[in-house]
Structures are given as C-alpha cells and as structure tokens.
Motif scaffolding. Structure first.
Motif, PDB file in Angstrom:
ATOM      1  N   ASP A  48      12.938   0.417   5.756  1.00  0.00           N
ATOM      2  CA  ASP A  48      13.533   1.222   4.697  1.00  0.00           C
ATOM      3  C   ASP A  48      13.706   0.417   3.412  1.00  0.00           C
ATOM      4  O   ASP A  48      13.592   0.961   2.306  1.00  0.00           O
ATOM      5  CB  ASP A  48      14.886   1.781   5.158  1.00  0.00           C
ATOM      6  N   LEU A  49      13.965  -0.893   3.565  1.00  0.00           N
ATOM      7  CA  LEU A  49      14.066  -1.761   2.390  1.00  0.00           C
ATOM      8  C   LEU A  49      12.719  -1.825   1.664  1.00  0.00           C
ATOM      9  O   LEU A  49      12.653  -1.760   0.425  1.00  0.00           O
ATOM     10  CB  LEU A  49      14.515  -3.163   2.812  1.00  0.00           C
ATOM     11  N   VAL A  50      11.638  -1.942   2.457  1.00  0.00           N
ATOM     12  CA  VAL A  50      10.295  -1.968   1.861  1.00  0.00           C
ATOM     13  C   VAL A  50       9.999  -0.639   1.172  1.00  0.00           C
ATOM     14  O   VAL A  50       9.427  -0.596   0.071  1.00  0.00           O
ATOM     15  CB  VAL A  50       9.232  -2.277   2.934  1.00  0.00           C
ATOM     16  N   LEU A  51      10.416   0.473   1.764  1.00  0.00           N
ATOM     17  CA  LEU A  51      10.201   1.789   1.153  1.00  0.00           C
ATOM     18  C   LEU A  51      10.919   1.894  -0.194  1.00  0.00           C
ATOM     19  O   LEU A  51      10.372   2.427  -1.177  1.00  0.00           O
ATOM     20  CB  LEU A  51      10.686   2.889   2.103  1.00  0.00           C
ATOM     21  N   ASP A  52      12.144   1.382  -0.256  1.00  0.00           N
ATOM     22  CA  ASP A  52      12.880   1.394  -1.526  1.00  0.00           C
ATOM     23  C   ASP A  52      12.148   0.581  -2.596  1.00  0.00           C
ATOM     24  O   ASP A  52      12.093   0.977  -3.769  1.00  0.00           O
ATOM     25  CB  ASP A  52      14.290   0.841  -1.325  1.00  0.00           C
ATOM     26  N   LEU A  53      11.590  -0.569  -2.168  1.00  0.00           N
ATOM     27  CA  LEU A  53      10.829  -1.395  -3.112  1.00  0.00           C
ATOM     28  C   LEU A  53       9.586  -0.657  -3.602  1.00  0.00           C
ATOM     29  O   LEU A  53       9.191  -0.777  -4.769  1.00  0.00           O
ATOM     30  CB  LEU A  53      10.424  -2.714  -2.447  1.00  0.00           C
ATOM     31  N   MET A  54       8.962   0.116  -2.713  1.00  0.00           N
ATOM     32  CA  MET A  54       7.783   0.880  -3.089  1.00  0.00           C
ATOM     33  C   MET A  54       8.133   1.941  -4.134  1.00  0.00           C
ATOM     34  O   MET A  54       7.347   2.213  -5.060  1.00  0.00           O
ATOM     35  CB  MET A  54       7.163   1.533  -1.857  1.00  0.00           C
ATOM     36  N   ALA A  55       9.317   2.540  -4.013  1.00  0.00           N
ATOM     37  CA  ALA A  55       9.749   3.532  -5.007  1.00  0.00           C
ATOM     38  C   ALA A  55      10.024   2.870  -6.350  1.00  0.00           C
ATOM     39  O   ALA A  55       9.631   3.382  -7.411  1.00  0.00           O
ATOM     40  CB  ALA A  55      10.993   4.266  -4.507  1.00  0.00           C
ATOM     41  N   ARG A  56      10.692   1.704  -6.305  1.00  0.00           N
ATOM     42  CA  ARG A  56      11.040   1.020  -7.551  1.00  0.00           C
ATOM     43  C   ARG A  56       9.818   0.509  -8.298  1.00  0.00           C
ATOM     44  O   ARG A  56       9.800   0.441  -9.520  1.00  0.00           O
ATOM     45  CB  ARG A  56      11.989  -0.145  -7.257  1.00  0.00           C
ATOM     46  N   THR A  57       8.777   0.130  -7.548  1.00  0.00           N
ATOM     47  CA  THR A  57       7.580  -0.433  -8.187  1.00  0.00           C
ATOM     48  C   THR A  57       6.514   0.615  -8.463  1.00  0.00           C
ATOM     49  O   THR A  57       5.425   0.285  -8.944  1.00  0.00           O
ATOM     50  CB  THR A  57       6.980  -1.551  -7.302  1.00  0.00           C
ATOM     51  N   ALA A  67      11.929  11.070   2.168  1.00  0.00           N
ATOM     52  CA  ALA A  67      11.427  11.796   3.339  1.00  0.00           C
ATOM     53  C   ALA A  67      10.969  10.820   4.412  1.00  0.00           C
ATOM     54  O   ALA A  67      11.172  11.052   5.622  1.00  0.00           O
ATOM     55  CB  ALA A  67      10.270  12.705   2.926  1.00  0.00           C
ATOM     56  N   ALA A  68      10.349   9.704   4.011  1.00  0.00           N
ATOM     57  CA  ALA A  68       9.858   8.711   4.973  1.00  0.00           C
ATOM     58  C   ALA A  68      11.001   7.994   5.674  1.00  0.00           C
ATOM     59  O   ALA A  68      10.928   7.688   6.871  1.00  0.00           O
ATOM     60  CB  ALA A  68       8.949   7.710   4.267  1.00  0.00           C
ATOM     61  N   LYS A  69      12.094   7.721   4.949  1.00  0.00           N
ATOM     62  CA  LYS A  69      13.225   6.977   5.519  1.00  0.00           C
ATOM     63  C   LYS A  69      13.947   7.777   6.605  1.00  0.00           C
ATOM     64  O   LYS A  69      14.572   7.197   7.494  1.00  0.00           O
ATOM     65  CB  LYS A  69      14.208   6.582   4.416  1.00  0.00           C
ATOM     66  N   VAL A  70      13.840   9.083   6.548  1.00  0.00           N
ATOM     67  CA  VAL A  70      14.491   9.921   7.546  1.00  0.00           C
ATOM     68  C   VAL A  70      13.761   9.863   8.883  1.00  0.00           C
ATOM     69  O   VAL A  70      14.363  10.045   9.954  1.00  0.00           O
ATOM     70  CB  VAL A  70      14.552  11.383   7.033  1.00  0.00           C
ATOM     71  N   LYS A  71      12.484   9.554   8.833  1.00  0.00           N
ATOM     72  CA  LYS A  71      11.667   9.598  10.048  1.00  0.00           C
ATOM     73  C   LYS A  71      11.928   8.385  10.945  1.00  0.00           C
ATOM     74  O   LYS A  71      12.038   7.254  10.458  1.00  0.00           O
ATOM     75  CB  LYS A  71      10.187   9.659   9.682  1.00  0.00           C
ATOM     76  N   PRO A  72      12.019   8.592  12.254  1.00  0.00           N
ATOM     77  CA  PRO A  72      12.193   7.454  13.172  1.00  0.00           C
ATOM     78  C   PRO A  72      10.882   6.679  13.316  1.00  0.00           C
ATOM     79  O   PRO A  72       9.806   7.165  12.945  1.00  0.00           O
ATOM     80  CB  PRO A  72      12.571   8.131  14.490  1.00  0.00           C
ATOM     81  N   ILE A  73      10.987   5.475  13.867  1.00  0.00           N
ATOM     82  CA  ILE A  73       9.788   4.677  14.145  1.00  0.00           C
ATOM     83  C   ILE A  73       9.163   5.196  15.436  1.00  0.00           C
ATOM     84  O   ILE A  73       9.807   5.210  16.489  1.00  0.00           O
ATOM     85  CB  ILE A  73      10.126   3.175  14.278  1.00  0.00           C
TER      86      ILE A  73
END
Length: 587
Positions: A48-57, A67-73
C-alpha cells in the motif's frame, strides 16, 4: 519481474494488475520481512505504501490506488511452495555454496537481508555442466544397474498408510516451485490415482498432470497398476508439454544411486566457472565437489612426478619397472603385472604405470613427496607410505582442480573463489575479492609437467580427449576395485575435473569403469560445448632446465651411484660370510 510475476501470480508481468505490480515492487526492499507468504500483513502494508508513491508520482490516479488498496493479496499456488535455493536446478549447488559462505562470514540474519552477490559462475557453462554430469550418471545407471522400483511416499496422517485426497491435493514438491515444464526436463511427480482396469496412473506435477500408461514406463517396463500407489513420488522425463491445457506427456525413469561431481576453474584468475556437486540437490544436498574426500587413484601421480622433475629428472630420465616387495606389499600395474620394463618418465606417466610411480616416490623420498603435495594446496596430509604414489590419499575434487591449475599457470596457483563482490541492501561494498597467489614450482617444472601430461592425451590413457581438437593435458584416475574414477584436464586457461563414485561407501562401479570410460566422457561432453566459442590456445614451451637444478641432479646421481656401489659391496660381503669356502661355489 517476470520470475516474480510467474512465481507469485502465475502470469506474465504484462498481465499484472496494479496491486500485483505494487507488491512485486515492495518485496525486494527486505524479502524476508515483506514476504507475502510468510508475513502477509507486512507485505500488504508495504504494498500500500508503494501504491501511494505511485499516486504521488503520477504512475496511477488516486482513485485507481484507492481501489487497489482495498483488495487483499491473492497469490497463485506456486507462491506457497517451499522454494529451492535457486530458480533453476542447475544452480542449486553453487547457490548453496555461496549461502553457506555468507552465513559463515556475516551470520544468517545478515545474509538474509537482501544482499547483492556477484559470483564467478558462468551461467551458460553451469547449465551445460549440469546436463553433462546428469547425462553421464544416467548412462551409468542404465548400463550398469537394474531397475529398482524404489519410491518415496508423501507423509500422511492416515492410519492405513494411504494419503487422503486432501493430502494428495495439497502436497507441494519443492521443484514444482520453479514452474519449468519443458521437454527434456526431469521432474518428480506425485501419483494421484491408479486405474487398475485401464493399467494407467494419474500423476501430478504442480499445476500440471499426466496420464502414465504402460508405454510410458521407460526402461524398467513395469505395469503402472503394479508399480504405483497413490502418494508415491516417481521420477519422470517430460516428453511433451501443453501449457494451455496444463498437460504433460512423460516417461518414467529413476534417479541414479551413483553420484558425480564436476568443477571448472580459470587457472589465471582462480574464478570458479562451474560447480556441480551431485545429480540432484533436492534429493541429496551433499556437495561432492568439495565435501567428498575420495581416493584419487592415478590422478595423484602428477604430484609425485613434479617432485621428480624438481629433483632434477627429465621426461626422458629412465625409471625402474622392477618388482617391489616391501613387507609383503607388492604393487602391480593396471594389467595385474608385478613388474615392467624400465621406461622414460614421460612414458610411465602417459600410460599410468604404477610400479614406476612407486619407484619415483621411493627415489625422491616420502617427505619430499609430501611437501610437494602440500605446496600444491592439498590440505589433506599425504599418507606417509609409498602407496601414496598410487593415490591412497583422500582429497576432494575442488582441491585437486585447484592443484592442477598450477601446471598451465606456470607454477602459480591462484586461490579459488566463487564470490567477486557482495553489496548490502543500500549498495555499500561488504566484500570484494582480493587476488591471493602461491608459488608452487618454477615455470620450468610446471611447463615440463604440462608437456608430459599432454602425453596422456596424445598417446596415453586419455586419447579420446583428442576429439576436442584443442591442445589439452590431464590425467585419468582409477581407484582400487574401481570404486572411484577421475579425469582432470586443462587447456592453457581452464581446468576441469570430473569424478564419479557411489556416495559415502566403497562400492565397485564395475571392472570396465576406469577414468577414461567413466569420468572422461562427462568431461568431454561439457568441454566440447564450453570451448566452442573460445579462441584456440597453445601451451607455452618449457624453458631450459635451470643450471642450479642441473648441478643438483648431477650431485644426486653421484650420490645414488655411490649408494648402489656400497649396496653391491655389502651383498658380496654377505655372500662371503655365508660361504666360508668360496672355492666350493659352483659357477
């Protein structure tokens, strides 16, 4: 990325979803800590930390990330297999060798914190060496042994000893983790069901299955209905693979009981180019390349001949072939003869004559021979007996290959190594190889030995090696009762050693198995491929014998002549003492 996508999600990288790609980007920071199978909560947090970085960049929109962060692994089944040390079976032994080295130096905790290790292993050569050793061992197993019908069974909690359907369905063999299902691959399969009426068995290989009929039972020619039981682990060769249907066409075979090892070393740099420690790491983790101490047979003789050359002899010096009887010990040549004609050193070595080798060690002295062996880097003390000339000392393959490297490298042995450099997870250098060399013998002695060992290939016990079509030197080795066979050969740059024998016990391989028929074919199978893209090299010529060595040899010859004269005089005196009336002796 591709390997991670296949392992964790069973798909190609281009097919990954946003959250799956983020997880793969998250794991390398600390593979142990963020493993999605061992620590799913921490892995999701990091993802989820990597996903946040992807949004910021700007790599993804905020709504896509939310939507991706809600999904389980959700992982593929292959992610939960116990992984082997390497992603390809060809590299299992060197990877384990490196792992043990790192853990010895830095402790297990440090070694598992994402270190970057740069090794000396040549990828293409290692794969070929792996196939060459396995092909040689399978040939021996099929031509010298019988079908064993020996299978391991998976663990079960069932009282009747038969695994339940759940146990069969959930079992995961480590090699399935690699997800490699290509024709020509050998793989362990789990017998899921036996249909006695149809005389066939259903066998599972991870996510793939195969139907094994009587026609697929290989050279054992057994019937599936009598050979198999559900829960058996059997060894197969893949003939065809249908990836879309996840179906295999296979043929039954068996893992050889005999073992083998091979190692290639760059004589100039000390880099270990290949290391094969056995047939299959997953069934036998013991590394025969450096852990197996085995008698070396005639592969040991070059050390004795080196001592003789340094002592002042030349390739043309005549060595005795007279019979030897020391307290009942009577060595014999390979053909069983107790004596042979006197012959030049170069001939005796080329044809691996035993009795001349013992005479040589007797001449230069056991202590001199022992010191020479130690100078070559052999860590095992030579046994203080004349039988050591015939390879009674037990030495591992890696030490033998390293010792031989001094011959083409003009008397200099470079310390072998498999690790060039180690970086920590921040990129800082933790370890970098520093060249360590040892002066074993002079250039004259080393290159004189090269010329004699070329005779082994040109007209001695390893003439089959001429098929490579390159300048080559080396030595065969066969241990008493044919329990171990060796061949160590070298070009001006590379030294390769091959060994075959039964693991941990002295069991004869068969009277037809000698170094030239057992180990040499493995060597040749590897070297013909390894050398094909390398420039053809020739060995340097030996310089003239140094003057001090020539004078030393003359002095020793004078001393030997005086000793022989004294012995003759002593024998005559003894005869006189035993016959008080000399005139009565019949002539």
């Amino acid at each position: 990325m591709e390997a991670g996508a296949e392992t964790y999600f069973g798909k190609q990288a281009k097919d990954l979803t946003l959250e799956e790609a983020a997880l793969l980007a998250a794991v390398p920071k600390a593979p142990g800590e963020y493993s999605p199978t061992a620590n799913p909560a921490k892995a999701k947090e990091r993802r989820d930390l990597v996903l946040d970085l992807m949004a910021r960049t700007g790599f993804a929109t905020q709504s896509e990330v939310d939507a991706a962060k809600v999904k389980p692994i959700v992982l593929a089944e292959t992610a939960y297999y116990q992984p082997p040390q390497a992603l390809s079976p060809a590299f299992d032994y060197p990877v384990e060798f490196i792992r043990q080295d790192l853990e010895d130096k830095y402790t297990t905790r440090v070694a598992q914190t994402g270190l970057a290790v740069y090794s000396t292993i040549n990828v293409a050569a290692q794969k070929k060496a792996y196939e060459a050793v396995r092909t040689g061992l399978r040939w021996y197993d099929k031509s010298h042994t019988s079908w064993r019908s020996s299978y391991d069974a998976i663990p079960t909690s069932s009282n009747n000893g038969a695994p339940t359907q759940q146990e069969l369905a959930s079992y995961k063999y480590p090699d399935w983790y690699r997800n490699e299902y290509a024709p020509g691959r050998y793989l362990m399969g789990l017998v899921m069901k036996v249909d006695s009426a149809r005389d066939e068995a259903t066998v599972r290989f991870g996510n793939y299955t195969a139907t094994v009929t009587a026609a697929d039972m290989g050279w054992g020619r057994r019937a599936p209905r009598t050979e198999f039981k559900p829960g058996y682990l059997a060894y197969f060769e893949i003939k065809e693979a249908d990836k879309k249907a996840r179906r295999l066409k296979v043929e039954l075979t068996q893992i050889p009981n005999v073992q083998g090892a091979m190692m290639t070393l760059n004589a100039h740099t000390g880099e270990i180019v290949t290391m094969i420690g056995g047939y299959d790491f997953l069934t036998n983790k013991f590394n025969n390349a450096y852990q197996a101490y085995r008698q070396t047979g005639s592969a040991f003789k070059p050390f004795v001949y080196t001592a003789a050359i340094e002592w002042g002899m030349t390739p043309d010096t005549t060595v005795s072939g007279a019979a030897i009887d020391i307290n009942g010990w009577e060595p014999h040549n390979y053909d069983g003869s107790l004596s042979c004609g006197d012959m030049p050193l170069k001939t005796a070595l080329a044809h691996s004559m035993n009795i001349p080798a013992v005479h040589l060690l007797q001449t230069v002295g056991i202590q001199t021979g022992s010191q020479m062996v130690r100078r070559f880097g052999i860590k095992v003390p030579m046994a203080p007996y004349l039988s050591s000339a015939l390879g009674a000392t037990e030495v591992p393959l890696d030490q033998m290959v390293s010792a031989y490297s001094a011959f083409p490298n003009k008397g200099i042995r470079v310390e072998p190594h498999m690790i060039r450099k180690v970086l920590d997870r921040d990129g800082a250098v933790m370890q970098e190889w520093e060249r360590t060399t040892y002066k074993v013998v002079s250039e004259y002695v080393a290159l004189t030995m090269v010329s004699m060992m070329r005779g082994v290939v040109q007209g001695g016990t390893a003439t089959r090696a001429q098929a490579l079509g390159v300048p080559l030197a080396g030595k065969t080795g066969t241990v008493n009762d044919h329990t171990d066979v060796w061949f160590i050969g070298y070009t001006p740059t590379y030294v390769t050693g091959a060994w075959m024998g039964y693991p941990g016990r002295k069991k004869p391989l068969g009277n037809d198995m000698v170094g030239s028929s057992g180990a040499l074919p493995i060597f040749l199978d590897f070297m013909k491929d390894f050398l094909k893209d390398k420039p053809k090299e020739d060995f340097s010529r030996a310089p003239s014998m140094p003057e001090d060595m020539r004078e030393m040899y003359k002095q020793r010859q004078r001393e030997l002549a005086l000793e022989r004269a004294q012995m003759t005089a002593d024998e005559q005196d003894n005869q006189t003492d035993q016959n008080p009336n000399p005139s009565a002796i019949s002539t």
